[in-house]
Design an enzyme around this catalytic site. Structure first.
Site, PDB file in Angstrom:
ATOM      1  N   ILE A  60       0.845  -1.191   0.000  1.00 27.94           N
ATOM      2  CA  ILE A  60       0.000   0.000   0.000  1.00 27.94           C
ATOM      3  C   ILE A  60       0.886   1.248   0.000  1.00 27.94           C
ATOM      4  O   ILE A  60       0.944   1.994   0.985  1.00 27.94           O
ATOM      5  CB  ILE A  60      -0.972  -0.004   1.208  1.00 27.94           C
ATOM      6  CG1 ILE A  60      -1.692  -1.343   1.330  1.00 27.94           C
ATOM      7  CG2 ILE A  60      -1.987   1.146   1.064  1.00 27.94           C
ATOM      8  CD1 ILE A  60      -2.507  -1.512   2.597  1.00 27.94           C
ATOM      9  N   PRO A  61       1.622   1.477  -1.095  1.00 23.01           N
ATOM     10  CA  PRO A  61       2.446   2.688  -1.143  1.00 23.01           C
ATOM     11  C   PRO A  61       1.547   3.923  -1.120  1.00 23.01           C
ATOM     12  O   PRO A  61       0.481   3.932  -1.739  1.00 23.01           O
ATOM     13  CB  PRO A  61       3.205   2.552  -2.461  1.00 23.01           C
ATOM     14  CG  PRO A  61       2.440   1.580  -3.275  1.00 23.01           C
ATOM     15  CD  PRO A  61       1.702   0.699  -2.322  1.00 23.01           C
ATOM     16  N   HIS A  62       1.979   4.938  -0.382  1.00 27.18           N
ATOM     17  CA  HIS A  62       1.141   6.124  -0.259  1.00 27.18           C
ATOM     18  C   HIS A  62       1.989   7.345   0.068  1.00 27.18           C
ATOM     19  O   HIS A  62       3.141   7.218   0.482  1.00 27.18           O
ATOM     20  CB  HIS A  62       0.069   5.922   0.805  1.00 27.18           C
ATOM     21  CG  HIS A  62       0.624   5.599   2.157  1.00 27.18           C
ATOM     22  ND1 HIS A  62       0.994   4.316   2.501  1.00 27.18           N
ATOM     23  CD2 HIS A  62       0.904   6.366   3.236  1.00 27.18           C
ATOM     24  CE1 HIS A  62       1.458   4.320   3.749  1.00 27.18           C
ATOM     25  NE2 HIS A  62       1.424   5.548   4.215  1.00 27.18           N
ATOM     26  N   GLY A  63       1.383   8.492  -0.123  1.00 29.25           N
ATOM     27  CA  GLY A  63       2.061   9.732   0.202  1.00 29.25           C
ATOM     28  C   GLY A  63       1.150  10.917  -0.029  1.00 29.25           C
ATOM     29  O   GLY A  63       0.065  10.791  -0.606  1.00 29.25           O
ATOM     30  N   LEU A  90      -1.990   5.116  -2.912  1.00 29.13           N
ATOM     31  CA  LEU A  90      -2.865   6.209  -2.502  1.00 29.13           C
ATOM     32  C   LEU A  90      -2.068   7.500  -2.425  1.00 29.13           C
ATOM     33  O   LEU A  90      -1.037   7.564  -1.749  1.00 29.13           O
ATOM     34  CB  LEU A  90      -3.477   5.888  -1.130  1.00 29.13           C
ATOM     35  CG  LEU A  90      -4.475   6.905  -0.598  1.00 29.13           C
ATOM     36  CD1 LEU A  90      -5.732   6.952  -1.475  1.00 29.13           C
ATOM     37  CD2 LEU A  90      -4.861   6.545   0.831  1.00 29.13           C
TER      38      LEU A  90
END
Length: 154
Positions: free
Chosen positions: A64-67, A102
């Site tokens: 779930i890579p996010h930033g 996300l």
């Protein structure tokens, strides 16, 4: 905000071929750039900076890579099903084949956390995850992402 509201049209990649975590993040960034009008390099750097803090490989083959991005106007999610798993430095050491990315506006705060929570809840349902792995086209994946998760899996 349901997952299918975050993952816009064109934000599902049903069969992504990559050979590494870096290439995966670059492909996600390129697709996100198309959807948001933001620079792909900026998106990649944002995702990569978050990965440096600790892998977003949540276990069970899911990442779930996010930033957060300044000047982003709305929450933007992407989903990718990989042709074959890649090493993602996941918490359980397993390679990743399902990716929920996300991107949130810089001031999203609670909305960003709520969206991450919804994704995490979806990924805890083994039956639902298996359906996502088995789906081969965008339309089927979109339908699966729109379904409420009914399992009480922990």
């Amino acid at each position: 905000m349901p997952i299918h509201d975050i993952i816009a049209a064109g934000a599902i990649i049903p069969s992504l071929h990559v050979d590494s975590k870096k290439q995966l993040l670059q492909e996600i960034a390129a697709k996100a750039a198309e959807l948001t009008g933001r620079d792909a390099r900026e998106i990649y750097e944002t995702l990569n900076d978050r990965e440096r803090l600790g892998s977003t490989g949540a276990g069970g083959g899911i990442a779930i890579p996010h930033g957060k991005l300044p000047k982003l106007t709305r929450m933007t999610g992407l989903f990718a099903r990989l042709d074959r798993p890649v090493d993602f430095d996941a918490i359980d050491g397993q390679p990743v084949d399902l990716v929920f990315a996300l991107l949130a506006p810089e001031g999203a705060g609670a909305d960003h956390l709520k969206a991450l929570s919804r994704i995490a809840r979806l990924t805890r349902d083994p039956a639902h995850v298996q359906k996502l792995r088995s789906a081969r086209d965008e339309a089927t994946l979109r339908l699966l992402l729109a379904q409420p998760v009914t399992s009480n899996a922990a």
